[in-house]
Design a protein around this motif. Structure first.
Motif, PDB file in Angstrom:
ATOM      1  N   TYR A  44     -22.127  74.255  85.231  1.00 22.73           N
ATOM      2  CA  TYR A  44     -21.249  74.463  84.081  1.00 22.73           C
ATOM      3  C   TYR A  44     -21.582  73.480  82.959  1.00 22.73           C
ATOM      4  CZ  TYR A  44     -17.991  77.521  86.664  1.00 22.73           C
ATOM      5  OH  TYR A  44     -17.403  78.552  87.345  1.00 22.73           O
ATOM      6  N   GLN A  45     -21.732  72.228  83.317  1.00 19.39           N
ATOM      7  CA  GLN A  45     -22.000  71.195  82.305  1.00 19.39           C
ATOM      8  C   GLN A  45     -23.287  71.477  81.558  1.00 19.39           C
ATOM      9  OE1 GLN A  45     -21.803  67.920  85.084  1.00 19.39           O
ATOM     10  NE2 GLN A  45     -19.747  67.307  84.396  1.00 19.39           N
ATOM     11  N   ARG A  46     -24.314  71.897  82.270  1.00 25.33           N
ATOM     12  CA  ARG A  46     -25.595  72.199  81.640  1.00 25.33           C
ATOM     13  C   ARG A  46     -25.473  73.403  80.699  1.00 25.33           C
ATOM     14  NH1 ARG A  46     -27.986  73.351  85.805  1.00 25.33           N
ATOM     15  NH2 ARG A  46     -28.041  75.620  85.619  1.00 25.33           N
ATOM     16  N   GLY A  47     -24.781  74.439  81.148  1.00 23.31           N
ATOM     17  CA  GLY A  47     -24.626  75.638  80.331  1.00 23.31           C
ATOM     18  C   GLY A  47     -23.820  75.392  79.077  1.00 23.31           C
ATOM     19  N   ILE A  48     -22.737  74.647  79.202  1.00 21.27           N
ATOM     20  CA  ILE A  48     -21.894  74.348  78.034  1.00 21.27           C
ATOM     21  C   ILE A  48     -22.670  73.516  77.022  1.00 21.27           C
ATOM     22  CG2 ILE A  48     -19.836  73.086  77.275  1.00 21.27           C
ATOM     23  CD1 ILE A  48     -18.556  73.929  79.975  1.00 21.27           C
ATOM     24  N   ALA A  49     -23.448  72.547  77.514  1.00 17.36           N
ATOM     25  CA  ALA A  49     -24.240  71.710  76.610  1.00 17.36           C
ATOM     26  C   ALA A  49     -25.229  72.561  75.806  1.00 17.36           C
ATOM     27  CB  ALA A  49     -24.984  70.641  77.409  1.00 17.36           C
ATOM     28  N   THR A  82     -11.369  67.184  79.629  1.00 16.79           N
ATOM     29  CA  THR A  82     -11.319  66.134  78.606  1.00 16.79           C
ATOM     30  C   THR A  82     -12.690  65.542  78.296  1.00 16.79           C
ATOM     31  OG1 THR A  82     -10.850  64.425  80.273  1.00 16.79           O
ATOM     32  CG2 THR A  82      -8.965  65.502  79.227  1.00 16.79           C
ATOM     33  N   GLN A  83     -13.635  65.668  79.215  1.00 16.62           N
ATOM     34  CA  GLN A  83     -14.926  65.009  79.043  1.00 16.62           C
ATOM     35  C   GLN A  83     -16.070  65.963  78.694  1.00 16.62           C
ATOM     36  OE1 GLN A  83     -15.458  62.836  82.727  1.00 16.62           O
ATOM     37  NE2 GLN A  83     -13.533  61.705  82.460  1.00 16.62           N
ATOM     38  N   THR A  84     -15.829  67.258  78.772  1.00 17.31           N
ATOM     39  CA  THR A  84     -16.863  68.257  78.475  1.00 17.31           C
ATOM     40  C   THR A  84     -16.600  68.827  77.084  1.00 17.31           C
ATOM     41  OG1 THR A  84     -16.951  68.785  80.825  1.00 17.31           O
ATOM     42  CG2 THR A  84     -17.979  70.350  79.335  1.00 17.31           C
ATOM     43  N   PRO A  85     -17.638  69.049  76.269  1.00 14.05           N
ATOM     44  CA  PRO A  85     -17.423  69.435  74.868  1.00 14.05           C
ATOM     45  C   PRO A  85     -17.025  70.896  74.653  1.00 14.05           C
ATOM     46  CG  PRO A  85     -19.765  69.341  75.325  1.00 14.05           C
ATOM     47  CD  PRO A  85     -19.068  68.841  76.560  1.00 14.05           C
ATOM     48  N   LEU A  86     -16.001  71.357  75.366  1.00 16.66           N
ATOM     49  CA  LEU A  86     -15.438  72.665  75.063  1.00 16.66           C
ATOM     50  C   LEU A  86     -14.697  72.595  73.736  1.00 16.66           C
ATOM     51  CD1 LEU A  86     -13.942  73.443  78.590  1.00 16.66           C
ATOM     52  CD2 LEU A  86     -15.834  74.690  77.535  1.00 16.66           C
ATOM     53  N   ASP A  87     -14.626  73.719  73.027  1.00 12.00           N
ATOM     54  CA  ASP A  87     -13.844  73.777  71.793  1.00 12.00           C
ATOM     55  C   ASP A  87     -12.389  74.145  72.078  1.00 12.00           C
ATOM     56  OD1 ASP A  87     -15.949  73.427  69.602  1.00 12.00           O
ATOM     57  OD2 ASP A  87     -16.829  75.011  70.838  1.00 12.00           O
ATOM     58  N   PHE A  88     -12.205  75.092  73.001  1.00 13.01           N
ATOM     59  CA  PHE A  88     -10.871  75.566  73.347  1.00 13.01           C
ATOM     60  C   PHE A  88     -10.775  75.713  74.866  1.00 13.01           C
ATOM     61  CE2 PHE A  88     -11.981  77.330  69.193  1.00 13.01           C
ATOM     62  CZ  PHE A  88     -10.907  76.922  68.424  1.00 13.01           C
ATOM     63  N   TYR A  89      -9.545  75.729  75.343  1.00 12.49           N
ATOM     64  CA  TYR A  89      -9.340  75.956  76.772  1.00 12.49           C
ATOM     65  C   TYR A  89      -7.947  76.530  76.997  1.00 12.49           C
ATOM     66  CZ  TYR A  89      -6.014  72.137  77.639  1.00 12.49           C
ATOM     67  OH  TYR A  89      -4.890  71.352  77.661  1.00 12.49           O
TER      68      TYR A  89
END
Length: 205
Positions: A44-49, A82-89
């Motif tokens: 997930y972290q890799r894909g979001i980045a 809180t630590q992953t650069p999502l825009d919305f959740y």
């Protein structure tokens, strides 16, 4: 987003994709395994980045209370948000549906109840709902996206009408602050002038 690689995301961007709805569900590898999702938090972290690198807006959807959920797995999801650069959740309560595969394992997880009223070996629906409230009240970034009448599809339509994302973010922050105030005060009291002003400013082009 676990399947995203650079070529795919480049093609997404070239095709006009500007927003990705991500059904992440959990940021605990334990819960993802219980859900039978062939993915890890690191995927997930890799894909979001990658999505963020190409300027694609991201919305992450999560579920709290799935069988096996504990305070520890909840905290993993809390920290991920809180630590992953999502825009919305948005976070929703697990829905106990008797037709789903997990119900076939009800003895293993000691699942009882149905719909939004359930218990299992490590959590119950009231506790899970309280933990979701905690997320709403304590997490400022990313922005909680309301479920009714302002969903991801509505957000995309507004963007296509030419509204600036910063103005939309400002409006949503003001709206969420107003909801928090209403929870903290008597139901018949007005929201603060601060909230009113923030909503007004966000609507000025």
């Amino acid at each position: 987003c676990q399947f995203a690689d650079r070529e795919m995301v480049e093609l997404m961007k070239e095709s006009g994709c500007g927003l990705a709805y991500l059904g992440l569900e959990s940021a605990s590898n334990i819960i993802l395994k219980n859900m039978n999702k062939s993915v890890t938090v690191e995927d997930y972290q890799r894909g979001i980045a990658l999505l963020k690198e190409y300027g694609i807006i991201t919305h992450g959807n999560f579920i709290i209370g799935f069988p096996g959920e504990t305070l520890e797995t909840y905290n993993e999801t809390f920290n991920f948000i809180t630590q992953t650069p999502l825009d919305f959740y948005r976070v929703q309560l697990w829905y106990c549906q008797h037709l789903t595969p997990i119900w076939q394992q009800r003895e293993k997880y000691k699942i009882e109840g149905e719909s939004f009223e359930w218990t299992h070996e490590t959590m119950d629906s009231k506790t899970a709902a309280d933990l979701i409230d905690r997320m709403f009240f304590e997490i400022d970034e990313p922005i909680w996206l309301p479920q009714y009448h302002f969903d991801v599809v509505n957000l995309w339509h507004i963007l296509q009408e030419g509204y600036d994302i910063s103005k939309i973010n400002q409006f949503l922050r003001g709206f969420n602050l107003g909801i928090k105030e209403k929870f903290a005060q008597l139901p018949n009291t007005d929201v603060s002038e601060k909230v009113i002003q923030q909503l007004k400013i966000s609507c000025v082009s």
